[in-house]
Scaffold this motif. Structure first.
Motif, mmCIF file in Angstrom:
data_model
loop_
_atom_site.group_PDB
_atom_site.id
_atom_site.type_symbol
_atom_site.label_atom_id
_atom_site.label_comp_id
_atom_site.label_asym_id
_atom_site.label_seq_id
_atom_site.Cartn_x
_atom_site.Cartn_y
_atom_site.Cartn_z
ATOM 1 N N UNK A 84 0.790 -1.234 0.000
ATOM 2 C CA UNK A 84 0.000 0.000 0.000
ATOM 3 C C UNK A 84 0.822 1.284 0.000
ATOM 4 N N UNK A 85 1.823 1.390 0.868
ATOM 5 C CA UNK A 85 2.602 2.629 0.949
ATOM 6 C C UNK A 85 3.374 2.884 -0.339
ATOM 7 N N UNK A 86 4.004 1.833 -0.873
ATOM 8 C CA UNK A 86 4.762 1.985 -2.120
ATOM 9 C C UNK A 86 3.842 2.319 -3.289
ATOM 10 N N UNK A 87 2.623 1.785 -3.265
ATOM 11 C CA UNK A 87 1.668 2.088 -4.341
ATOM 12 C C UNK A 87 1.265 3.561 -4.310
ATOM 13 N N UNK A 88 1.033 4.106 -3.118
ATOM 14 C CA UNK A 88 0.684 5.528 -3.022
ATOM 15 C C UNK A 88 1.835 6.403 -3.497
ATOM 16 N N UNK A 89 3.059 5.999 -3.161
ATOM 17 C CA UNK A 89 4.237 6.747 -3.602
ATOM 18 C C UNK A 89 4.321 6.735 -5.128
ATOM 19 N N UNK A 90 4.098 5.578 -5.734
ATOM 20 C CA UNK A 90 4.133 5.440 -7.185
ATOM 21 C C UNK A 90 3.063 6.301 -7.850
ATOM 22 N N UNK A 91 1.836 6.252 -7.324
ATOM 23 C CA UNK A 91 0.751 7.045 -7.900
ATOM 24 C C UNK A 91 1.046 8.537 -7.780
ATOM 25 N N UNK A 92 1.567 8.954 -6.628
ATOM 26 C CA UNK A 92 1.899 10.366 -6.432
ATOM 27 C C UNK A 92 2.990 10.810 -7.399
ATOM 28 N N UNK A 93 3.990 9.977 -7.587
ATOM 29 C CA UNK A 93 5.078 10.330 -8.508
ATOM 30 C C UNK A 93 4.578 10.483 -9.940
ATOM 31 N N UNK A 94 3.592 9.678 -10.318
ATOM 32 C CA UNK A 94 3.026 9.793 -11.656
ATOM 33 C C UNK A 94 2.050 10.962 -11.775
ATOM 34 N N UNK A 95 1.559 11.458 -10.652
ATOM 35 C CA UNK A 95 0.631 12.575 -10.685
ATOM 36 C C UNK A 95 -0.826 12.190 -10.546
ATOM 37 N N UNK A 96 -1.123 10.915 -10.283
ATOM 38 C CA UNK A 96 -2.508 10.483 -10.096
ATOM 39 C C UNK A 96 -3.035 10.940 -8.736
ATOM 40 N N UNK A 97 -4.287 11.347 -8.721
ATOM 41 C CA UNK A 97 -4.947 11.696 -7.468
ATOM 42 C C UNK A 97 -6.084 10.738 -7.138
ATOM 43 N N UNK A 98 -6.327 9.748 -8.012
ATOM 44 C CA UNK A 98 -7.355 8.752 -7.728
ATOM 45 C C UNK A 98 -7.075 7.456 -8.487
ATOM 46 N N UNK A 99 -7.611 6.365 -7.945
ATOM 47 C CA UNK A 99 -7.485 5.056 -8.586
ATOM 48 C C UNK A 99 -8.629 4.176 -8.126
ATOM 49 N N UNK A 100 -8.805 3.057 -8.813
ATOM 50 C CA UNK A 100 -9.800 2.065 -8.421
ATOM 51 C C UNK A 100 -9.059 0.814 -7.966
ATOM 52 N N UNK A 101 -9.508 0.244 -6.856
ATOM 53 C CA UNK A 101 -8.806 -0.858 -6.207
ATOM 54 C C UNK A 101 -9.297 -2.199 -6.745
ATOM 55 N N UNK A 102 -8.421 -2.877 -7.485
ATOM 56 C CA UNK A 102 -8.686 -4.263 -7.883
ATOM 57 C C UNK A 102 -7.848 -5.165 -6.996
ATOM 58 N N UNK A 103 -8.266 -6.381 -6.782
ATOM 59 C CA UNK A 103 -7.629 -7.187 -5.752
ATOM 60 C C UNK A 103 -7.798 -8.680 -6.046
ATOM 61 N N UNK A 104 -6.960 -9.449 -5.387
ATOM 62 C CA UNK A 104 -7.121 -10.889 -5.277
ATOM 63 C C UNK A 104 -7.204 -11.202 -3.778
#
Length: 335
Positions: free
Chosen positions: A88-108
């Motif tokens: 989770x923390x690394x994913x938020x860092x990645x999204x922030x670096x790309x400039x995304x402010x929202x996403x949809x959570x897919x999961x297994x």
């Protein structure tokens, strides 16, 4: 050769002739001069190298935001589809670096153990979870009795106060042995039940075109018309619609009253299923049609490649969309 170097003198710099210094200081001055010259050369080389690289990711998103301001960008298919297997923390860092402010959570199922942490990390990073995936399978889900994983998902969302969209896909096995009328009846019953479960935790429900009978938009429209319910939406995915390229203009008009999000992909007849935006034969016409329609919802940028770093995949799709939009004539908002 006379060598000079510069020493700080209050707010100015004063040149010093190395040869006027005592012998040990001459050597020190020359050494400093050589080190500073080498650093300057390296900085110049770095600047030239950086000029050949792709623009920084946030710049791409900011460009897209200026081009299509009425369509916020969200990331989709980024949790199971990531060779780096970010938490989770690394994913938020990645999204922030790309400039995304929202996403949809897919999961297994294995991701549910960190789902509560995911919600907390997203809030701390000021990134919106705009939706959550749900998959219904006849082997584990039935009316009034969802699978352990789906019940856990809803429980975590309620506990964490996550009020968002639920993107619903239903396996073809849920409708086996049913004729067309039976499929509609069973789908209406299940969607109605899930819509109430979503409402109970402050969420909304949207039907997702994941292929097979339930994933056909016209079947979803029939379900919605039977329900006579305006609070259920539709999510349309290009990567599940290669067979609908020619039909897309008419289909878009039929879907538009219910359409909550559109996820982009490269498009060509008979696939392959996953293509970068800009590498297909038909997505440019489809995207231009979408942007010039009355649709005003978000645009999804796809990950969906298991054996590649999802950050690289998202960036590639962002750049593909940006390049494509620069060649398009897009209707201005409100016109």
């Amino acid at each position: 050769m006379t060598t000079y170097f510069y020493l700080p003198m209050t707010t100015a710099y004063k040149p010093i002739n190395c040869l006027n210094l005592p012998y040990p200081m001459q050597s020190l001055g020359i050494l400093l001069f050589l080190l500073m010259s080498t650093a300057a050369c390296n900085n110049n080389n770095d600047s030239r190298t950086k000029g050949t690289l792709t623009a920084n990711p946030p710049t791409v998103i900011s460009q897209l935001t200026r081009m299509i301001p009425e369509h916020p960008l969200l990331a989709w298919c980024i949790v199971p589809y990531d060779s780096v297997e970010r938490g989770p923390a690394a994913r938020m860092k990645m999204l922030s670096e790309l400039g995304f402010t929202q996403y949809v959570y897919d999961w297994r199922e294995q991701h549910l153990a960190t789902f509560a942490e995911e919600i907390q990390q997203a809030r701390e990073a000021d990134i919106q979870i705009s939706g959550v995936w749900m998959w219904i399978d006849q082997s584990s889900d039935s009316l009034g009795a969802l699978s352990t994983a789906n019940e856990e998902l809803l429980g975590i969302m309620e506990e964490q106060g996550l009020q968002t969209q639920i993107w619903l896909g239903i396996n073809h096995n849920f409708f086996e042995a049913e004729d067309d009328a039976g499929k509609i009846a069973k789908a209406v019953e299940m969607v109605s039940y899930l819509n109430q479960r979503a409402k109970d935790i402050g969420c909304t429900l949207a039907l997702y075109n994941h292929g097979d009978w339930f994933g056909e938009p016209d079947n979803q429209l029939r379900i919605l018309q039977e329900l006579k319910n305006d609070d259920i939406g539709m999510i349309y995915n290009f990567h599940h619609a290669h067979h609908q390229i020619e039909e897309f203009p008419a289909l878009l008009k039929r879907m538009q009253p219910y359409l909550w999000a559109v996820n982009l992909n490269g498009m060509q007849q008979e696939g392959p299923k996953i293509l970068p935006i800009g590498s297909g034969e038909s997505e440019a016409d489809m995207i231009q049609l979408l942007l010039n329609s009355d649709y005003s919802g978000p645009i999804g940028i796809l990950g969906h490649i298991e054996d590649e770093d999802v950050k690289v995949v998202l960036q590639r799709n962002l750049e593909g969309l940006s390049s494509m939009l620069k060649t398009m004539k897009i209707k201005e908002a409100g016109s």
